[in-house]
Design a protein around this motif. Structure first.
Motif, PDB file in Angstrom:
ATOM      1  N   THR A  85       0.825  -1.205   0.000  1.00 48.64           N
ATOM      2  CA  THR A  85       0.000   0.000   0.000  1.00 48.64           C
ATOM      3  C   THR A  85       0.861   1.258   0.000  1.00 48.64           C
ATOM      4  N   SER A  89       0.858   3.891  -3.066  1.00 50.87           N
ATOM      5  CA  SER A  89       0.460   5.280  -2.848  1.00 50.87           C
ATOM      6  C   SER A  89       1.546   6.240  -3.298  1.00 50.87           C
ATOM      7  N   LEU A 185      -2.316  12.726  -0.605  1.00 49.77           N
ATOM      8  CA  LEU A 185      -2.502  11.452   0.104  1.00 49.77           C
ATOM      9  C   LEU A 185      -3.575  11.511   1.193  1.00 49.77           C
ATOM     10  N   PRO A 186      -3.670  12.587   2.000  1.00 41.83           N
ATOM     11  CA  PRO A 186      -4.754  12.607   2.989  1.00 41.83           C
ATOM     12  C   PRO A 186      -6.147  12.555   2.371  1.00 41.83           C
ATOM     13  N   SER A 189      -6.941   8.905   1.613  1.00 44.92           N
ATOM     14  CA  SER A 189      -6.613   7.990   2.705  1.00 44.92           C
ATOM     15  C   SER A 189      -7.711   6.965   2.940  1.00 44.92           C
ATOM     16  N   SER A 190      -8.980   7.351   2.728  1.00 46.88           N
ATOM     17  CA  SER A 190     -10.066   6.395   2.947  1.00 46.88           C
ATOM     18  C   SER A 190      -9.935   5.207   1.995  1.00 46.88           C
ATOM     19  N   LEU A 192      -7.120   4.168   0.615  1.00 49.67           N
ATOM     20  CA  LEU A 192      -5.924   3.419   0.983  1.00 49.67           C
ATOM     21  C   LEU A 192      -6.171   2.537   2.204  1.00 49.67           C
ATOM     22  N   ILE A 193      -6.935   3.033   3.169  1.00 50.96           N
ATOM     23  CA  ILE A 193      -7.234   2.240   4.361  1.00 50.96           C
ATOM     24  C   ILE A 193      -8.041   1.002   3.995  1.00 50.96           C
TER      25      ILE A 193
END
Length: 292
Positions: A85, A89, A185-186, A189-190, A192-193
């Motif tokens: 991940t 990213s 990236l923020p 983030s959802s 990526l999580i």
């Protein structure tokens, strides 16, 4: 948190995963047997007071073996998902943000890796790295598990870099890497999580499959895959040698899928599963009364 708590499957999956981690890392301390101990007086013994889940063909305690294998599979799954991940990213965000030749080169490299059969390449390479330990095996799984995620991150980054807050940061002279870390990236983030959560289950399944065919974790170490492979020929005659490891694997993968679906619905406000329903308009509203 409210959306996540309202999803019973997600809460159940999170609770089951927590119990599995407690079982894997605290359970071995409840028995006097280690996964390497051999009881020569109990060969293929059924579950009893001395051996809670029975013994295997050489007298090793199945309970201790399965929990040690569960530890190894969980560690491999977590490290593989985390590594893949992070790699996806970084590569996807840089390709989508910078564009141009960097985007074309990264896209070509991703497409090239997607062409190669990952299972076959790992099966060929892993026997040559048996002396390097299971960490190298994690690296092999991560190297061939980040490409699809990177393509999605690239597309999301290309869309985000046209937003006003990114444009403002560019006009203020903020360094591109800082923009990627602080703004791009923020905002993904959802995704990526959720992707990392589901990747844990996929990594455990890949490790199990490779270990089943002898290309993953090597003896004397064990994982769920090696235990399932060792007990598959005795699944009907000595079921405790097979079904405890296989059952924990099935429970783990189902729990991860439930948790991943719950996180997707909770972190994505546009998800249709928890969208607030409109109440039907009552008869005789203020507008109707005014009209009358």
């Amino acid at each position: 948190m409210r959306r996540f708590a309202a999803n019973r499957n997600a809460v159940t999956g999170a609770g089951v995963l927590l119990l599995l981690f407690l079982l894997a890392f605290a359970g071995p301390h409840l028995t006097p047997w280690s996964h390497t101990d051999i009881d020569y007086s109990a060969l293929r013994e059924a579950p009893s007071a001395d051996h809670w889940w029975g013994t295997n063909r050489i007298g090793q305690d199945v309970y201790a073996q399965v929990l040690h294998g569960l530890q190894k599979s969980l560690l491999i799954g977590l490290l593989t998902a985390l590594t893949s991940t992070v790699l996806a990213s970084v590569v996807g965000a840089c390709a989508g943000y910078f564009g141009g030749w960097a985007d074309r080169a990264v896209t070509f490299f991703i497409d090239l890796l997607l062409v190669f059969p990952a299972f076959l390449i790992i099966a060929i390479v892993s026997p040559r790295l048996r002396d390097s330990g299971w960490i190298v095996f994690v690296g092999l799984l991560a190297v061939f598990g980040w490409m699809i995620t990177a393509r999605v991150v690239r597309s999301m980054t290309r869309s985000l870099k046209e937003r006003e807050f990114v444009r403002a940061a560019q006009l203020m002279g903020v360094h591109p890497l800082r923009i990627i870390v602080r703004h791009i990236l923020p905002n993904i983030s959802s995704f990526l999580i959720v992707d990392a959560t589901i990747a844990v289950g996929g990594a455990v399944m890949s490790e199990t499959g490779l270990s089943y065919f002898g290309f993953g974790v090597q003896p004397p170490d064990v994982s769920l895959g090696t235990l399932i492979a060792d007990g598959s020929d005795a699944a009907l005659t000595y079921p405790w040698m097979f079904f405890f490891a296989a059952g924990l694997l099935v429970v783990f993968v189902l729990a991860v899928n439930f948790l991943g679906d719950g996180l997707r619905d909770a972190l994505d406000p546009t998800s249709g599963h928890h969208r607030t329903r409109r109440r039907p308009r009552r008869k005789g509203t203020t507008h109707d009364r005014a009209a009358r």
